[in-house]
Design a protein around this motif. Structure first.
Motif, short mmCIF file in Angstrom:
data_model
loop_
_atom_site.label_atom_id
_atom_site.label_comp_id
_atom_site.label_asym_id
_atom_site.label_seq_id
_atom_site.Cartn_x
_atom_site.Cartn_y
_atom_site.Cartn_z
N PHE A 192 0.83 -1.20 0.00
CA PHE A 192 0.00 0.00 0.00
C PHE A 192 0.87 1.25 0.00
O PHE A 192 1.49 1.57 1.02
CB PHE A 192 -0.94 0.01 1.21
N THR A 193 0.96 1.89 -1.14
CA THR A 193 1.72 3.12 -1.42
C THR A 193 3.23 2.94 -1.35
O THR A 193 3.96 3.76 -1.91
CB THR A 193 1.30 4.31 -0.52
N ARG A 194 3.69 1.89 -0.66
CA ARG A 194 5.11 1.55 -0.61
C ARG A 194 5.23 0.03 -0.53
O ARG A 194 4.34 -0.63 0.03
CB ARG A 194 5.79 2.16 0.63
N PRO A 195 6.31 -0.54 -1.04
CA PRO A 195 6.44 -2.00 -1.04
C PRO A 195 6.44 -2.61 0.35
O PRO A 195 6.11 -3.79 0.50
CB PRO A 195 7.78 -2.24 -1.75
N ASP A 196 6.81 -1.83 1.37
CA ASP A 196 6.95 -2.37 2.72
C ASP A 196 5.77 -2.07 3.63
O ASP A 196 5.84 -2.29 4.84
CB ASP A 196 8.23 -1.84 3.37
N LEU A 197 4.67 -1.58 3.07
CA LEU A 197 3.52 -1.20 3.89
C LEU A 197 2.24 -1.89 3.41
O LEU A 197 2.12 -2.26 2.25
CB LEU A 197 3.31 0.32 3.84
N ARG A 198 1.30 -2.01 4.33
CA ARG A 198 -0.05 -2.47 4.00
C ARG A 198 -1.06 -1.61 4.75
O ARG A 198 -0.73 -0.97 5.75
CB ARG A 198 -0.24 -3.94 4.35
N SER A 199 -2.29 -1.60 4.25
CA SER A 199 -3.37 -0.83 4.86
C SER A 199 -4.44 -1.79 5.34
O SER A 199 -4.84 -2.71 4.62
CB SER A 199 -3.96 0.16 3.86
N VAL A 200 -4.92 -1.57 6.57
CA VAL A 200 -5.95 -2.42 7.16
C VAL A 200 -7.15 -1.55 7.52
O VAL A 200 -7.02 -0.57 8.26
CB VAL A 200 -5.44 -3.14 8.43
N PHE A 201 -8.31 -1.89 6.98
CA PHE A 201 -9.56 -1.22 7.34
C PHE A 201 -10.44 -2.21 8.09
O PHE A 201 -10.59 -3.36 7.68
CB PHE A 201 -10.30 -0.72 6.11
N GLU A 202 -11.05 -1.76 9.17
CA GLU A 202 -11.95 -2.62 9.93
C GLU A 202 -12.94 -1.78 10.72
O GLU A 202 -12.76 -0.57 10.89
CB GLU A 202 -11.15 -3.54 10.88
N VAL A 203 -13.99 -2.44 11.17
CA VAL A 203 -15.01 -1.77 11.97
C VAL A 203 -15.11 -2.46 13.33
O VAL A 203 -14.63 -3.57 13.52
CB VAL A 203 -16.38 -1.79 11.27
N GLY A 204 -15.78 -1.76 14.28
CA GLY A 204 -15.97 -2.29 15.62
C GLY A 204 -14.79 -2.09 16.56
O GLY A 204 -14.34 -3.05 17.16
N PRO A 205 -14.27 -0.86 16.74
CA PRO A 205 -14.71 0.39 16.11
C PRO A 205 -14.11 0.57 14.71
O PRO A 205 -13.13 -0.09 14.35
CB PRO A 205 -14.18 1.46 17.06
N GLU A 206 -14.69 1.50 13.96
CA GLU A 206 -14.21 1.79 12.62
C GLU A 206 -12.84 2.46 12.69
O GLU A 206 -12.66 3.45 13.40
CB GLU A 206 -15.20 2.70 11.90
#
Length: 242
Positions: free
Chosen positions: A64-78
């Motif tokens: 995510f935007t860089r080879p060494d990163l990832r993005s996590v989206f979740e709810v409960g809480p958002e």
């Protein structure tokens, strides 16, 4: 009692029995289009692997935007979190939707804005139409729509507050086989843009029927769409299910 059209649509996309046995869907895809340059992220999403949970609203984009990163989206809480590939937290934003207050279509996004948008959006895309059976979601057939010499049946879908999505009321279009061809919504966090989102090139992956080509356009108030220039393009290369 389930809407008869919804029953047909679920069966056309692999069946509710299959979906109920799944816990995760992973897709490799390329996400392009001019909107990302407007938001300050040109070519940032051209090669992505997106993993979603089917039981709860959670999605992971790698890289995510860089080879060494990832993005996590979740709810409960958002919340949306930027992590290293080893799971070390880099940044996190709770109540992430509130960060878009006052934004218009041309407002640049930071990395967590971007992670929030793609996080909830692609969870919705990859769970459709099965998400229509989730608690609090109401789907009912409305009048059909004629386009390009075809008649598409339509479901008006209302989402509860517990599901992060583009906006609470959306319309989904299906062809004579029950396959999704279009969806209409209002992208609230993108300046409340009216959208006509087209889906095609359906393929079967592990029994699940998935549209592998998506094109997102500005929609006119009368429901018509100018198909000359998509703002977002999505091309799915592969899908796996667990």
């Amino acid at each position: 009692m389930m809407d008869p059209l919804l029953e047909e649509v679920l069966e056309a996309h692999g069946g509710l029995d299959l979906w109920s046995g799944l816990t995760k869907v992973t897709a490799r895809m390329s996400i392009g289009g001019p909107i990302w340059a407007i938001k300050g992220w040109p070519d940032a999403l051209l090669q992505e692997t997106v993993g979603i949970d089917t039981k709860v609203e959670r999605s992971v984009f790698t890289p995510f935007t860089r080879p060494d990163l990832r993005s996590v989206f979740e709810v409960g809480p958002e919340r949306v979190t930027l992590e290293t590939l080893d799971g070390e937290q880099v940044e996190q934003r709770t109540d992430a939707r509130a960060a878009f207050k006052g934004y218009v279509r041309s407002t640049p996004w930071d990395v967590l804005n971007l992670g929030y948008f793609v996080g909830y959006a692609f969870w919705n895309y990859l769970t459709t139409p099965f998400v229509f059976t989730y608690p609090g979601v109401v789907a009912r057939e409305i009048e059909p729509w004629r386009e390009s010499g075809q008649t598409w049946r339509r479901l008006h879908v209302t989402f509860p507050e517990s599901i992060a999505t583009h906006n609470p009321e959306q319309v989904f279009y299906f062809d004579h086989k029950g396959l999704q061809r279009r969806m209409d919504y209002v992208t609230e966090i993108l300046g409340s843009t009216l959208v006509g989102h087209y889906t095609s090139h359906h393929q079967i992956f592990g029994g699940l029927v998935v549209p592998t080509r998506r094109r997102v356009f500005r929609r006119n108030p009368d429901g018509t769409v100018n198909l000359n220039m998509p703002s977002i393009t999505i091309d799915v290369q592969d899908v796996s299910v667990e």
